[in-house]
Design an enzyme around this catalytic site. Structure first.
Site, PDB file in Angstrom:
ATOM      1  N   GLN A 251     -16.360 -16.790  11.353  1.00 19.08           N
ATOM      2  CA  GLN A 251     -16.679 -15.525  10.706  1.00 19.08           C
ATOM      3  C   GLN A 251     -16.119 -14.356  11.510  1.00 19.08           C
ATOM      4  O   GLN A 251     -15.561 -13.404  10.965  1.00 19.08           O
ATOM      5  CB  GLN A 251     -18.203 -15.392  10.591  1.00 19.08           C
ATOM      6  CG  GLN A 251     -18.680 -14.455   9.535  1.00 19.08           C
ATOM      7  CD  GLN A 251     -18.088 -14.791   8.183  1.00 19.08           C
ATOM      8  OE1 GLN A 251     -17.705 -13.894   7.466  1.00 19.08           O
ATOM      9  NE2 GLN A 251     -17.960 -16.050   7.797  1.00 19.08           N
ATOM     10  N   HIS A 254     -12.503 -12.879  11.173  1.00 22.92           N
ATOM     11  CA  HIS A 254     -12.092 -12.136   9.988  1.00 22.92           C
ATOM     12  C   HIS A 254     -11.773 -10.678  10.286  1.00 22.92           C
ATOM     13  O   HIS A 254     -10.846 -10.099   9.733  1.00 22.92           O
ATOM     14  CB  HIS A 254     -13.206 -12.145   8.932  1.00 22.92           C
ATOM     15  CG  HIS A 254     -13.106 -13.274   7.958  1.00 22.92           C
ATOM     16  ND1 HIS A 254     -12.044 -13.441   7.123  1.00 22.92           N
ATOM     17  CD2 HIS A 254     -13.945 -14.301   7.694  1.00 22.92           C
ATOM     18  CE1 HIS A 254     -12.218 -14.517   6.379  1.00 22.92           C
ATOM     19  NE2 HIS A 254     -13.362 -15.071   6.705  1.00 22.92           N
ATOM     20  N   GLU A 319     -24.926 -12.494   4.169  1.00 27.06           N
ATOM     21  CA  GLU A 319     -23.959 -12.929   3.153  1.00 27.06           C
ATOM     22  C   GLU A 319     -23.881 -14.456   3.135  1.00 27.06           C
ATOM     23  O   GLU A 319     -24.054 -15.082   2.100  1.00 27.06           O
ATOM     24  CB  GLU A 319     -22.591 -12.324   3.496  1.00 27.06           C
ATOM     25  CG  GLU A 319     -21.506 -12.668   2.496  1.00 27.06           C
ATOM     26  CD  GLU A 319     -20.119 -12.294   3.012  1.00 27.06           C
ATOM     27  OE1 GLU A 319     -19.982 -11.973   4.216  1.00 27.06           O
ATOM     28  OE2 GLU A 319     -19.167 -12.342   2.215  1.00 27.06           O
ATOM     29  N   HIS A 320     -23.598 -15.056   4.301  1.00 27.59           N
ATOM     30  CA  HIS A 320     -23.574 -16.510   4.438  1.00 27.59           C
ATOM     31  C   HIS A 320     -24.733 -16.946   5.330  1.00 27.59           C
ATOM     32  O   HIS A 320     -24.971 -16.322   6.365  1.00 27.59           O
ATOM     33  CB  HIS A 320     -22.296 -16.992   5.145  1.00 27.59           C
ATOM     34  CG  HIS A 320     -21.028 -16.569   4.497  1.00 27.59           C
ATOM     35  ND1 HIS A 320     -20.375 -15.400   4.841  1.00 27.59           N
ATOM     36  CD2 HIS A 320     -20.276 -17.151   3.533  1.00 27.59           C
ATOM     37  CE1 HIS A 320     -19.265 -15.292   4.114  1.00 27.59           C
ATOM     38  NE2 HIS A 320     -19.186 -16.331   3.304  1.00 27.59           N
ATOM     39  N   ASP A 353     -15.788 -21.489   1.690  1.00 25.68           N
ATOM     40  CA  ASP A 353     -14.741 -20.470   1.579  1.00 25.68           C
ATOM     41  C   ASP A 353     -13.587 -20.953   0.718  1.00 25.68           C
ATOM     42  O   ASP A 353     -12.959 -20.169   0.006  1.00 25.68           O
ATOM     43  CB  ASP A 353     -14.178 -20.133   2.963  1.00 25.68           C
ATOM     44  CG  ASP A 353     -15.125 -19.278   3.770  1.00 25.68           C
ATOM     45  OD1 ASP A 353     -16.063 -18.727   3.186  1.00 25.68           O
ATOM     46  OD2 ASP A 353     -14.922 -19.170   4.996  1.00 25.68           O
ATOM     47  N   HIS A 412     -37.887   8.515 -36.456  1.00 26.56           N
ATOM     48  CA  HIS A 412     -38.003   7.073 -36.250  1.00 26.56           C
ATOM     49  C   HIS A 412     -39.038   6.480 -37.218  1.00 26.56           C
ATOM     50  O   HIS A 412     -38.804   5.442 -37.839  1.00 26.56           O
ATOM     51  CB  HIS A 412     -38.422   6.765 -34.802  1.00 26.56           C
ATOM     52  CG  HIS A 412     -37.312   6.878 -33.794  1.00 26.56           C
ATOM     53  ND1 HIS A 412     -36.643   8.046 -33.552  1.00 26.56           N
ATOM     54  CD2 HIS A 412     -36.758   5.949 -32.964  1.00 26.56           C
ATOM     55  CE1 HIS A 412     -35.726   7.846 -32.605  1.00 26.56           C
ATOM     56  NE2 HIS A 412     -35.774   6.572 -32.229  1.00 26.56           N
TER      57      HIS A 412
END
Lengths: 421, 421
Positions: A251, A254, A319-320, A353, A412
């Site tokens: 991770q 990245h 996220e993960h 991934d 209405h």
């Protein structure tokens, strides 16, 4: 890496780039220019920002063929297999139209319709990931979107990377355009001579792309604005320090602002992972990026119990999430907030991934509290269906008129009563 | 009303209020103030904007009891029945977690989890609609959201309307706060001493509320920013002009900027509806509003064929669509873009506004191209589940590592290979 005790109300240290006012002004000017000048503006910006002088934006069949030749056959087979896995998983998400009839004869339902069109943004340079092409395109394809358009900035040789083109072709994209940045987003939102406007824009990009997506939102739909990637690993003393460290670094490589966090009930594992990270970092090609990420956004937390550790994960809303513990699958039910949950030692994050099938476009930045992975739902929309019978109308009409009058909406009530006369 | 021939590429004439820079600055200042000063800022703004000097924001059980006493029993029963209908429809939308096992032993799935909390904004004054309370709260309730908070600006007597309080109580809201405007949105997003922050904010509001929702989006989730309401009626010569006119006016009375459009294959119906609208307008209590809406945003279009008429509807992508034709239900399959579809003569739009069960929070402003009604999905989120077996890992590990290396992400490949040693 420092090892800390978990405390209540923890959050991942995050870095969000909201863009400067200057960048916002630039993006607005680019969008206006594309609206006004169409393709001409796209050619100009592509020359200015990407250093490529183009005469046509659309990728040709010849370029696709050359891309296939540039990749080895084994790699092409892997991309195909990944695409098939992604298609199989996303097919399970697809929902059909339903209708039901009530006792009073009224029919109610929900119609599911694919969007007419979608645009996928693929970043350029080293962030031009074939896997992202698959992950953005396949859900739209499975949803039944007829027109899928892809845009990506060319290199200064005027070309797109072979892997990206092959992935797009395997995913079934027919319209690929060599244009990136805010100008590509503007073209997707408002259309030019070459690029017909789409209904929704997805895909990651730099700050200019993110700002442009925010700017056009409402005129077209967009996916979430992605922040830097995050992983949290929940582990006990059954986990391998070497494997946990390797996953955290996958991770960290990245982005300098990516975040890798370990939450563990084992002080011993905590110390071993900290050492392994140092060892493994040294030999990584992207060690400079991974080092910055680990130093600034990495953390190792020790919890007093698994219950406390799980609570911490829910506060982090990563996220993960990897769960590498005894009975990992049993813990899944206690996880409330995570984009994707990787269960057990053989579910290293790269499995998801690239290959397993679930989407890798995931909620970052704590938004897993309220958002999930990109899915088929993002490329379909619902319409409600209401069909009242005379019987149902006669039974309920008066109540409906009364409700309307409670709200002071006389017309209405009269619309209902117009059926009585 | 002018009667026109349909032409290709039609759109509803729409009025979108994006807010002035001055309004945006005001909203940002209010949000900052609430972040900094909490409840104190809420009390100050409530005094300043709503003319109510409060000492406590939370609605008491006594106030709820008084609200029940203020409504007649029949009305309370109608609200309860509407709530039950809304619950029944939305229960059909709810999705469960699923898992499946592949031949290679890998387990994949999708976990559905309700949001922890949601905040519902209810406008004040004449736009304080009990039906909106039900439509915003019930989907959250059905989703399983544990903490639902409602905010609404009090009148200068420091109270909320009885209908709103009764609807909230019937829908099961425990926390109701007397605060509105951008300050209420800020409180929901960031929390104060009285109001704990929520994960998502839904509900309509004036321009300050809309701007505040846009501003806090990302820190919390929001629903779509609603524009003025719209109806399109698709009718042939089997429709009653009186009924069509009444339905169009029921939309027009909402707002000067509301839009009511008829698309018909019958020149005769077109003329008759134009006359009936004039007749019916005269006796409406809100005739001034309805008149402005009809004059500025109303239209009657005559199409050469039903096919052409349907195509026009898809181009308009209306919020509400009524189909009053022979075989109306058969036409539903051809409708691609509409928020809610009312089928046949007995499905006058107010049937759906108040009672039938589907949500009345719908995509306006052409966004039915890509968005749908508020639903249970808006209050749940997905998490992917990936559990690879050793067998699956051994089979696919090499391919995954190869894909990672194609993207230049060496640490990803090594995370896989760390399991091999």
């Amino acid at each position: 890496m420092k090892i800390e005790r978990v405390t209540a109300g923890m959050s991942i240290k995050r870095s969000v780039d909201a863009g400067t006012e200057d960048q916002q002004r630039t993006v607005r000017a680019i969008i206006e220019d594309v609206k006004e000048n169409g393709d001409r503006a796209l050619f100009d910006y592509t020359e200015k920002f990407d250093g490529a002088k183009l005469y046509s934006l659309k990728v040709t069949q010849e370029e696709i063929n050359e891309a296939y030749e540039a990749l080895d056959d084994e790699m092409i087979k892997v991309i195909r297999e990944a695409a098939d896995n992604i298609a199989a998983f996303h097919a399970k998400q697809k929902r059909e139209t339903w209708l039901y009839t009530n006792e009073d004869g009224s029919i109610l339902g929900q119609k599911m319709t694919p969007l007419d069109s979608a645009g996928v943004y693929v970043p350029g340079g080293t962030a031009a990931y074939p896997s992202s092409v698959l992950m953005n395109v396949m859900p739209a394809k499975i949803a039944g979107v007829e027109r899928i358009v892809m845009v990506s900035p060319p290199g200064n040789d005027g070309r797109l990377p072979a892997g990206v083109l092959v992935a797009a072709d395997i995913a079934g994209v027919k319209d690929i355009f060599k244009v990136g940045g805010a100008q590509a987003v503007a073209a997707l939102a408002y259309g030019t001579e070459s690029i017909k406007a789409v209904d929704k824009i997805t895909g990651p990009g730099n700050i200019f792309v993110a700002l442009a997506k925010r700017e056009v939102f409402g005129d077209v739909d967009i996916d979430m604005i992605a922040g830097p990637s995050e992983i949290a690993v929940l582990a006990d003393d059954t986990a391998s320090a070497k494997e946990v460290a390797a996953d955290m670094l996958s991770q960290a490589e990245h982005d300098r602002r990516a975040s890798a966090v370990l939450v563990t009930t084992s002080q011993e594992l905590a110390q071993a992972v900290a050492r392994k990270i140092e060892d493994q970092l040294m030999s990584l090609p992207r060690s400079e990026i991974a080092r910055a990420s680990i130093d600034d956004y990495g953390a190792i937390y020790v919890a007093g119990s698994m219950k406390e550790a799980v609570q911490t994960i829910n506060e982090l809303a990563p996220e993960h999430l990897e769960i590498i513990t005894e009975n990992a699958l049993e813990l899944v039910k206690d996880i409330k907030h995570a984009g994707a949950i990787f269960v057990g030692r053989y579910s290293s994050e790269p499995v998801g991934d690239y290959f397993a099938g679930p989407n890798h476009v995931l909620p970052t930045n704590g938004t897993a509290r309220f958002a999930g992975p990109l899915s088929v739902d993002d490329f379909m929309k619902k319409s409600s269906i209401i069909m009242y019978s005379k019987q149902a109308f006669d039974k309920h009409g008066k109540k409906i008129a009364a409700f309307a009058r409670l709200e002071g909406l006389e017309a209405h009530a009269r619309a209902i009563e117009a059926r009585n006369d």
